[in-house]
Design a protein around this motif. Structure first.
Motif, mmCIF file in Angstrom:
data_model
loop_
_atom_site.group_PDB
_atom_site.id
_atom_site.type_symbol
_atom_site.label_atom_id
_atom_site.label_comp_id
_atom_site.label_asym_id
_atom_site.label_seq_id
_atom_site.Cartn_x
_atom_site.Cartn_y
_atom_site.Cartn_z
ATOM 1 N N GLY A 208 0.780 -1.231 0.000
ATOM 2 C CA GLY A 208 0.000 0.000 0.000
ATOM 3 C C GLY A 208 0.809 1.277 0.000
ATOM 4 N N PHE A 209 2.090 1.194 0.387
ATOM 5 C CA PHE A 209 2.909 2.401 0.435
ATOM 6 C C PHE A 209 3.173 2.970 -0.962
ATOM 7 N N LYS A 210 3.153 2.108 -1.958
ATOM 8 C CA LYS A 210 3.486 2.556 -3.315
ATOM 9 C C LYS A 210 2.555 3.656 -3.792
ATOM 10 N N GLY A 211 1.298 3.619 -3.406
ATOM 11 C CA GLY A 211 0.335 4.613 -3.865
ATOM 12 C C GLY A 211 0.324 5.893 -3.067
ATOM 13 N N ASP A 212 1.115 5.952 -2.005
ATOM 14 C CA ASP A 212 1.174 7.171 -1.195
ATOM 15 C C ASP A 212 2.071 8.183 -1.903
ATOM 16 N N PRO A 213 1.596 9.391 -2.150
ATOM 17 C CA PRO A 213 2.407 10.384 -2.880
ATOM 18 C C PRO A 213 3.701 10.751 -2.167
ATOM 19 N N ARG A 214 3.767 10.487 -0.871
ATOM 20 C CA ARG A 214 4.987 10.790 -0.117
ATOM 21 C C ARG A 214 6.053 9.713 -0.285
ATOM 22 N N CYS A 215 5.679 8.572 -0.850
ATOM 23 C CA CYS A 215 6.578 7.419 -0.895
ATOM 24 C C CYS A 215 7.674 7.593 -1.943
ATOM 25 N N ASP A 216 8.890 7.355 -1.519
ATOM 26 C CA ASP A 216 10.042 7.343 -2.427
ATOM 27 C C ASP A 216 9.961 6.051 -3.246
ATOM 28 N N GLN A 217 9.671 6.170 -4.538
ATOM 29 C CA GLN A 217 9.427 4.993 -5.368
ATOM 30 C C GLN A 217 10.675 4.121 -5.543
ATOM 31 N N THR A 218 11.840 4.748 -5.594
ATOM 32 C CA THR A 218 13.073 3.964 -5.709
ATOM 33 C C THR A 218 13.276 3.126 -4.449
ATOM 34 N N LYS A 219 13.063 3.754 -3.303
ATOM 35 C CA LYS A 219 13.197 3.022 -2.049
ATOM 36 C C LYS A 219 12.161 1.907 -1.951
ATOM 37 N N TRP A 220 10.961 2.178 -2.439
ATOM 38 C CA TRP A 220 9.910 1.156 -2.374
ATOM 39 C C TRP A 220 10.307 -0.069 -3.191
ATOM 40 N N GLU A 221 10.859 0.154 -4.367
ATOM 41 C CA GLU A 221 11.317 -0.962 -5.192
ATOM 42 C C GLU A 221 12.407 -1.737 -4.456
ATOM 43 N N GLU A 222 13.330 -1.027 -3.833
ATOM 44 C CA GLU A 222 14.416 -1.685 -3.107
ATOM 45 C C GLU A 222 13.888 -2.430 -1.880
ATOM 46 N N ALA A 223 12.868 -1.862 -1.229
ATOM 47 C CA ALA A 223 12.298 -2.487 -0.035
ATOM 48 C C ALA A 223 11.690 -3.846 -0.334
ATOM 49 N N ASN A 224 11.305 -4.060 -1.590
ATOM 50 C CA ASN A 224 10.764 -5.360 -1.984
ATOM 51 C C ASN A 224 11.843 -6.434 -2.063
ATOM 52 N N ASN A 225 13.084 -6.024 -1.983
ATOM 53 C CA ASN A 225 14.215 -6.961 -2.004
ATOM 54 C C ASN A 225 15.127 -6.660 -0.815
ATOM 55 N N PRO A 226 14.693 -7.029 0.388
ATOM 56 C CA PRO A 226 15.483 -6.709 1.585
ATOM 57 C C PRO A 226 16.864 -7.345 1.547
ATOM 58 N N ASN A 227 17.844 -6.623 2.081
ATOM 59 C CA ASN A 227 19.212 -7.159 2.139
ATOM 60 C C ASN A 227 19.753 -7.196 3.562
ATOM 61 N N MET A 228 18.851 -6.995 4.516
ATOM 62 C CA MET A 228 19.229 -6.983 5.925
ATOM 63 C C MET A 228 18.136 -7.700 6.720
ATOM 64 N N VAL A 229 18.527 -8.672 7.538
ATOM 65 C CA VAL A 229 17.584 -9.412 8.362
ATOM 66 C C VAL A 229 17.843 -9.085 9.829
ATOM 67 N N ALA A 230 16.874 -8.443 10.467
ATOM 68 C CA ALA A 230 16.952 -8.164 11.902
ATOM 69 C C ALA A 230 16.141 -9.232 12.620
ATOM 70 N N CYS A 231 16.830 -10.214 13.137
ATOM 71 C CA CYS A 231 16.196 -11.364 13.788
ATOM 72 C C CYS A 231 15.997 -11.001 15.257
ATOM 73 N N SER A 232 14.885 -10.300 15.521
ATOM 74 C CA SER A 232 14.766 -9.691 16.837
ATOM 75 C C SER A 232 13.348 -9.356 17.253
ATOM 76 N N LEU A 233 12.411 -9.511 16.380
ATOM 77 C CA LEU A 233 11.089 -8.920 16.535
ATOM 78 C C LEU A 233 10.390 -9.287 17.837
ATOM 79 N N SER A 234 10.366 -10.561 18.170
ATOM 80 C CA SER A 234 9.615 -11.036 19.332
ATOM 81 C C SER A 234 10.128 -12.418 19.705
ATOM 82 N N GLY A 235 9.882 -12.821 20.951
ATOM 83 C CA GLY A 235 10.326 -14.131 21.391
ATOM 84 C C GLY A 235 11.840 -14.211 21.507
ATOM 85 N N GLU A 236 12.351 -15.418 21.679
ATOM 86 C CA GLU A 236 13.798 -15.654 21.764
ATOM 87 C C GLU A 236 14.224 -16.464 20.546
ATOM 88 N N PRO A 237 14.827 -15.813 19.532
ATOM 89 C CA PRO A 237 15.133 -16.486 18.261
ATOM 90 C C PRO A 237 16.003 -17.729 18.381
#
Length: 311
Positions: free
Chosen positions: A103-132
């Motif tokens: 849904g961010f792609k349609g927001d006029p504030r969204c940086d389209q280049t960043k949005w394209e890159e965000a679809n291909n993450p290159n960093m995994v933060a294994c930390s969200l919840s629980g004990e990994p």
């Protein structure tokens, strides 16, 4: 995963992955896409906020029920009886990230280049919840991430030293949460579900200097609980044992289910974080090298010339 757990998590905008993993968009990923603001980890360590995949392979599994934790703890499980393969978790985690940012792609504030890159993450933060580290195939998961040119960060509560010691592939950066400075505070603040949690945490601290990866001690600081001068002196002794590359004193944030246990009065100001950091630097010989006010966090380094960028 039990249906009642899944419903709670989905209501909180988690993307469920397989039977025990989950993804959630980080606040700073959204800020990066819409407002060109970034996470402190980008400033400290050179990762890109909009390409960060915030996830966990153990969303509801933990051996502590910390007062400051934002998640619902009513269904907490201590072990994973059966588990998904790393390939499924990584593939579906990326799919969930892509779904959540659609849904961010349609927001006029969204940086389209960043949005394209965000679809291909290159960093995994294994930390969200629980004990990994309760996920038995975590080292294989990191190996898979590295084979896909993804940087990995792991945040652990430090209660699984044997797991960390025997992992054949460690994350690029290992965080150990050290929120209590002594055993009595540990029991009250971290509320362990195991009898020897403090002993295990200290074993992990002793193990850190031998691990072939960058190490960070994370202090989640809570006003009225773990910030006074006596705590600082106790922390300094533990840090001397662990010899981490970095120390991150960071403010507790009064969000989620932690609001049932703590209040806004327990959330330190950035000035309080800096005061703590300076005192800890004096006790340990570490140097305060960076800070980010809007995240209420500071960075201390063991050496002035140490490389901060993770890549």
């Amino acid at each position: 995963m039990k249906q009642e757990i899944q419903k709670i998590l989905e209501k909180q905008h988690y993307g469920i992955v397989g039977e025990h993993s989950a993804v959630k968009l980080c606040h700073w990923l959204k800020q990066s896409l819409l407002h060109k603001r970034h996470c402190y980890k980008e400033e400290f360590y050179g990762i890109q906020s909009h390409r960060c995949l915030q996830m966990t392979p153990a969303v509801n599994h933990c051996n502590q029920t910390c007062l400051y934790c934002w998640r619902s703890q009513q269904f907490t499980e201590k072990t994973l009886e059966s588990y998904d393969e790393p390939e499924l978790i990584l593939k579906e985690a990326i799919n969930q990230q892509q779904r959540l940012i659609t849904g961010f792609k349609g927001d006029p504030r969204c940086d389209q280049t960043k949005w394209e890159e965000a679809n291909n993450p290159n960093m995994v933060a294994c930390s969200l919840s629980g004990e990994p580290t309760l996920y038995p195939e975590l080292d294989s998961f990191f190996e898979l991430c590295h084979n896909n040119n993804m940087t990995t960060f792991l945040v652990s509560n430090g209660t699984t030293p044997k797991t960390l010691e025997t992992m054949h592939t460690l994350p690029n950066q290992l965080y150990i949460s050290l929120t209590s400075s002594n055993s009595e505070l540990y029991k009250k603040l971290n509320v362990p579900l195991i009898n020897d949690g403090w002993q295990r945490l200290n074993e992990t601290l002793e193990l850190l200097p031998s691990l072939d990866t960058r190490t960070v001690i994370r202090h989640t600081l809570i006003s009225g609980w773990n910030m006074d001068d006596d705590h600082i002196k106790e922390y300094a002794k533990l840090i001397t044992k662990a010899e981490p590359d970095f120390i991150e004193p960071k403010a507790y944030v009064c969000v989620g289910h932690s609001r049932k246990r703590l209040t806004l009065a327990n959330m330190p100001t950035h000035d309080a974080i800096i005061d703590f950091s300076k005192k800890l630097a004096e006790e340990t010989g570490y140097q305060l090298i960076r800070e980010k006010k809007d995240s209420r966090v500071a960075l201390l380094a063991r050496r002035a010339d140490i490389k901060t960028n993770v890549k």
